[in-house]
Scaffold this motif. Sequence first.
Motif, short mmCIF file in Angstrom:
data_model
loop_
_atom_site.label_atom_id
_atom_site.label_comp_id
_atom_site.label_asym_id
_atom_site.label_seq_id
_atom_site.Cartn_x
_atom_site.Cartn_y
_atom_site.Cartn_z
N TRP A 23 0.88 -1.16 0.00
CA TRP A 23 0.00 0.00 0.00
C TRP A 23 0.92 1.21 0.00
O TRP A 23 1.68 1.41 0.95
CB TRP A 23 -0.88 0.03 1.25
CG TRP A 23 -1.86 -1.09 1.28
CD1 TRP A 23 -3.11 -1.12 0.73
CD2 TRP A 23 -1.68 -2.36 1.91
NE1 TRP A 23 -3.70 -2.33 0.96
CE2 TRP A 23 -2.85 -3.10 1.68
CE3 TRP A 23 -0.64 -2.94 2.63
CZ2 TRP A 23 -3.00 -4.40 2.16
CZ3 TRP A 23 -0.80 -4.24 3.09
CH2 TRP A 23 -1.97 -4.94 2.86
N GLY A 24 0.89 1.98 -1.07
CA GLY A 24 1.76 3.14 -1.18
C GLY A 24 1.37 4.23 -0.19
O GLY A 24 0.32 4.20 0.44
N HIS A 25 2.24 5.21 -0.09
CA HIS A 25 1.96 6.37 0.76
C HIS A 25 0.77 7.14 0.18
O HIS A 25 0.67 7.32 -1.02
CB HIS A 25 3.17 7.30 0.82
CG HIS A 25 4.35 6.68 1.49
ND1 HIS A 25 4.48 6.61 2.85
CD2 HIS A 25 5.46 6.10 0.97
CE1 HIS A 25 5.62 6.02 3.15
NE2 HIS A 25 6.23 5.69 2.03
N CYS A 26 -0.11 7.59 1.03
CA CYS A 26 -1.19 8.49 0.63
C CYS A 26 -0.56 9.86 0.44
O CYS A 26 0.04 10.41 1.36
CB CYS A 26 -2.26 8.52 1.71
SG CYS A 26 -3.65 9.60 1.34
N VAL A 27 -0.64 10.38 -0.79
CA VAL A 27 0.02 11.64 -1.12
C VAL A 27 -0.98 12.64 -1.69
O VAL A 27 -1.97 12.25 -2.30
CB VAL A 27 1.18 11.42 -2.12
CG1 VAL A 27 2.28 10.58 -1.49
CG2 VAL A 27 0.68 10.79 -3.40
N PRO A 28 -0.74 13.93 -1.49
CA PRO A 28 -1.64 14.93 -2.06
C PRO A 28 -1.70 14.82 -3.58
O PRO A 28 -0.70 14.51 -4.23
CB PRO A 28 -1.01 16.26 -1.64
CG PRO A 28 -0.13 15.95 -0.48
CD PRO A 28 0.35 14.54 -0.72
N GLY A 29 -2.85 15.03 -4.12
CA GLY A 29 -3.03 14.99 -5.57
C GLY A 29 -4.21 14.10 -5.94
O GLY A 29 -4.70 13.32 -5.13
N GLU A 30 -4.65 14.24 -7.16
CA GLU A 30 -5.79 13.45 -7.63
C GLU A 30 -5.33 12.07 -8.06
O GLU A 30 -4.20 11.86 -8.49
CB GLU A 30 -6.45 14.15 -8.82
CG GLU A 30 -7.11 15.46 -8.46
CD GLU A 30 -7.81 16.09 -9.65
OE1 GLU A 30 -7.85 15.47 -10.74
OE2 GLU A 30 -8.33 17.20 -9.49
N VAL A 31 -6.27 11.11 -7.97
CA VAL A 31 -6.02 9.78 -8.50
C VAL A 31 -5.81 9.95 -10.01
O VAL A 31 -6.62 10.60 -10.68
CB VAL A 31 -7.22 8.85 -8.22
CG1 VAL A 31 -7.10 7.54 -8.97
CG2 VAL A 31 -7.37 8.62 -6.72
N PRO A 32 -4.72 9.41 -10.56
CA PRO A 32 -4.46 9.55 -11.99
C PRO A 32 -5.61 8.97 -12.83
O PRO A 32 -6.21 7.96 -12.46
CB PRO A 32 -3.17 8.77 -12.22
CG PRO A 32 -2.51 8.79 -10.88
CD PRO A 32 -3.62 8.73 -9.88
N ASP A 33 -5.92 9.63 -13.93
CA ASP A 33 -6.99 9.18 -14.81
C ASP A 33 -6.68 7.81 -15.38
O ASP A 33 -5.53 7.51 -15.72
CB ASP A 33 -7.19 10.16 -15.98
CG ASP A 33 -7.77 11.49 -15.52
OD1 ASP A 33 -8.49 11.51 -14.50
OD2 ASP A 33 -7.50 12.51 -16.19
N LEU A 34 -7.71 6.97 -15.51
CA LEU A 34 -7.58 5.67 -16.12
C LEU A 34 -7.13 5.83 -17.56
O LEU A 34 -7.61 6.71 -18.28
CB LEU A 34 -8.93 4.93 -16.08
CG LEU A 34 -8.92 3.48 -16.49
CD1 LEU A 34 -8.02 2.66 -15.57
CD2 LEU A 34 -10.33 2.92 -16.46
N GLY A 35 -6.17 5.03 -17.97
CA GLY A 35 -5.64 5.11 -19.32
C GLY A 35 -4.40 5.98 -19.46
O GLY A 35 -3.83 6.08 -20.54
N THR A 36 -3.96 6.61 -18.36
CA THR A 36 -2.73 7.41 -18.38
C THR A 36 -1.56 6.52 -17.96
O THR A 36 -1.77 5.42 -17.43
CB THR A 36 -2.84 8.62 -17.43
OG1 THR A 36 -3.04 8.13 -16.09
CG2 THR A 36 -4.00 9.53 -17.83
#
Length: 182
Positions: A159-172
Amino acid sequence: MAVIVALLGSSAALLTSCADNGPHAPASEGSSSTPEQSHKNVLDIFEAVKSVVGEDGWEAGTQSNWLGCSSNGEDAAQFSLVAIRKHPLPAAPDEVTRGVANALKTDAGLDGVPVQHDDTLRPPRTVVSYPNGYNGGTAADGFGVEFQSGTDFASLIVWGHCVPGEVPDLGTPLNPRPTDLP
């Protein structure tokens, strides 16, 4: 099937033993960590494990995904990976798991990873889990690693670190469609 049930039970125990039992706050307010860095960290841990266990045999049993993880209403993301390998190990399970603990220290910077045993699983497993030992939960930001080995079996959950930012879009590139995975 029993292997998958045991692995899922183990991951559920790790998740439910987290200190806050809820969504995770980002690593720290104003953290400079990014989703890209969290993603790379998880993949680096997987590479450290494969350097000991072997590269082959993980393909069919590897899944990864992104989750939202902020509990304060701000955008935050967490990358996770589950990998299962059902092939002969390069050495005895205890030796392989000790090698993984060492690789996690030297290659991934995770110091103090204890080697433990779980005789409640059939067959029994040798386990390393970070940061709080086997079934000890994740860090406050949701980060955790668990590796298990047994006869002709190895599994990894990160389980990676929870970091600020949006979940990357699917397909990127950071979040390929399931058919685009390497």
